[in-house]
Scaffold this motif. Sequence first.
Motif, short mmCIF file in Angstrom:
data_model
loop_
_atom_site.label_atom_id
_atom_site.label_comp_id
_atom_site.label_asym_id
_atom_site.label_seq_id
_atom_site.Cartn_x
_atom_site.Cartn_y
_atom_site.Cartn_z
N VAL A 122 0.86 -1.18 0.00
CA VAL A 122 0.00 0.00 0.00
C VAL A 122 0.90 1.23 0.00
CG1 VAL A 122 -1.72 1.29 1.30
CG2 VAL A 122 -1.84 -1.21 1.20
N PRO A 123 0.75 2.13 -0.98
CA PRO A 123 1.61 3.32 -1.05
C PRO A 123 1.52 4.16 0.23
CG PRO A 123 0.31 3.10 -3.06
CD PRO A 123 -0.21 2.08 -2.08
N GLY A 124 2.68 4.53 0.76
CA GLY A 124 2.73 5.39 1.93
C GLY A 124 2.53 4.70 3.27
N GLU A 125 2.17 3.44 3.25
CA GLU A 125 1.95 2.73 4.52
C GLU A 125 3.29 2.37 5.18
OE1 GLU A 125 -0.73 -0.92 6.03
OE2 GLU A 125 0.81 -1.45 4.58
N VAL A 126 3.38 2.60 6.48
CA VAL A 126 4.56 2.22 7.24
C VAL A 126 4.33 0.81 7.79
CG1 VAL A 126 6.00 2.77 9.22
CG2 VAL A 126 5.03 4.61 7.85
N ARG A 127 5.20 -0.12 7.38
CA ARG A 127 5.09 -1.50 7.84
C ARG A 127 5.73 -1.61 9.22
NH1 ARG A 127 3.72 -4.01 3.13
NH2 ARG A 127 4.33 -6.15 3.50
N GLU A 128 5.17 -2.46 10.06
CA GLU A 128 5.72 -2.67 11.39
C GLU A 128 5.94 -4.16 11.60
OE1 GLU A 128 4.72 -1.81 16.08
OE2 GLU A 128 3.13 -1.67 14.61
N LYS A 129 7.16 -4.51 12.01
CA LYS A 129 7.48 -5.90 12.30
C LYS A 129 7.80 -6.01 13.78
CE LYS A 129 9.35 -8.47 9.24
NZ LYS A 129 10.26 -9.04 8.26
N VAL A 130 7.29 -7.07 14.42
CA VAL A 130 7.51 -7.29 15.85
C VAL A 130 7.76 -8.77 16.12
CG1 VAL A 130 6.14 -5.33 16.66
CG2 VAL A 130 5.05 -7.51 16.34
N LEU A 131 8.61 -9.03 17.11
CA LEU A 131 8.76 -10.38 17.64
C LEU A 131 7.73 -10.50 18.74
CD1 LEU A 131 10.19 -13.10 18.15
CD2 LEU A 131 11.77 -11.85 19.64
N ARG A 132 6.87 -11.51 18.67
CA ARG A 132 5.81 -11.67 19.66
C ARG A 132 5.90 -13.01 20.37
NH1 ARG A 132 1.03 -9.16 16.12
NH2 ARG A 132 1.36 -7.02 16.77
N ALA A 133 5.58 -12.97 21.66
CA ALA A 133 5.41 -14.18 22.46
C ALA A 133 3.93 -14.30 22.75
CB ALA A 133 6.20 -14.08 23.75
N TRP B 169 4.32 -10.65 25.48
CA TRP B 169 5.27 -9.55 25.29
C TRP B 169 5.58 -9.44 23.81
CZ3 TRP B 169 9.54 -11.35 22.92
CH2 TRP B 169 10.02 -12.62 23.24
N GLU B 170 6.12 -8.28 23.42
CA GLU B 170 6.57 -8.12 22.05
C GLU B 170 7.76 -7.18 21.99
OE1 GLU B 170 3.13 -6.93 19.80
OE2 GLU B 170 3.27 -4.86 20.45
N VAL B 171 8.59 -7.39 20.98
CA VAL B 171 9.78 -6.58 20.76
C VAL B 171 9.64 -5.94 19.38
CG1 VAL B 171 12.30 -6.58 20.54
CG2 VAL B 171 11.19 -8.13 22.17
N PRO B 172 9.35 -4.64 19.32
CA PRO B 172 9.24 -3.96 18.02
C PRO B 172 10.58 -3.96 17.28
CG PRO B 172 8.34 -2.59 19.79
CD PRO B 172 9.06 -3.73 20.44
N GLN B 173 10.52 -4.09 15.97
CA GLN B 173 11.72 -4.11 15.13
C GLN B 173 11.89 -2.75 14.45
OE1 GLN B 173 13.65 -7.19 14.87
NE2 GLN B 173 12.40 -7.20 16.70
#
Length: 145
Positions: free
Chosen positions: A44-55, A65-69
């Motif tokens: 999607v144009p302009g969308e900021v992707r977010e990746k996280v490590l999740r438990a 818990w989660e650890v944002p990347q």
Amino acid sequence: MSTAYNPATRLFYVMAEEACNIYTKSSAWWEPGKSFYGGGTRRVPGEVREKVLRALDLETGKIVWEVPQTGPGSTWGGVLSTAGGVVFFGEDSGALAAVDAKTGNSLWHFQTSQSWKASPMTYMVGGKQYVAVANGSNILSFALP
């Protein structure tokens, strides 16, 4: 991206990407023996992707818990959970990292400046445990204490 489960913590670990894609259908028809995609996908144009490590708690489905990347959200390395209570993963920033399996607290980082396409693995030689991962054109291996 490979996932992991730790029986001691009873948690399931996964790299998650929060993002949307636009899917399109093509007019191509499936033919036996040939590759078939039937369409395409784009970000999607302009969308900021977010990746996280999740438990995740498998019994409730809740995020424990989660650890944002940090990074472009374009890596594909999974996770490895050890019996010693450590979760190893390739950060989206290019670092190989380790966090506490119970809390997600950071334990260790090793910056490689490479994109992850493989997941960490563990092996033993002579009674010593190692963690290894393919990264770029390299194979990295670290001995655990």
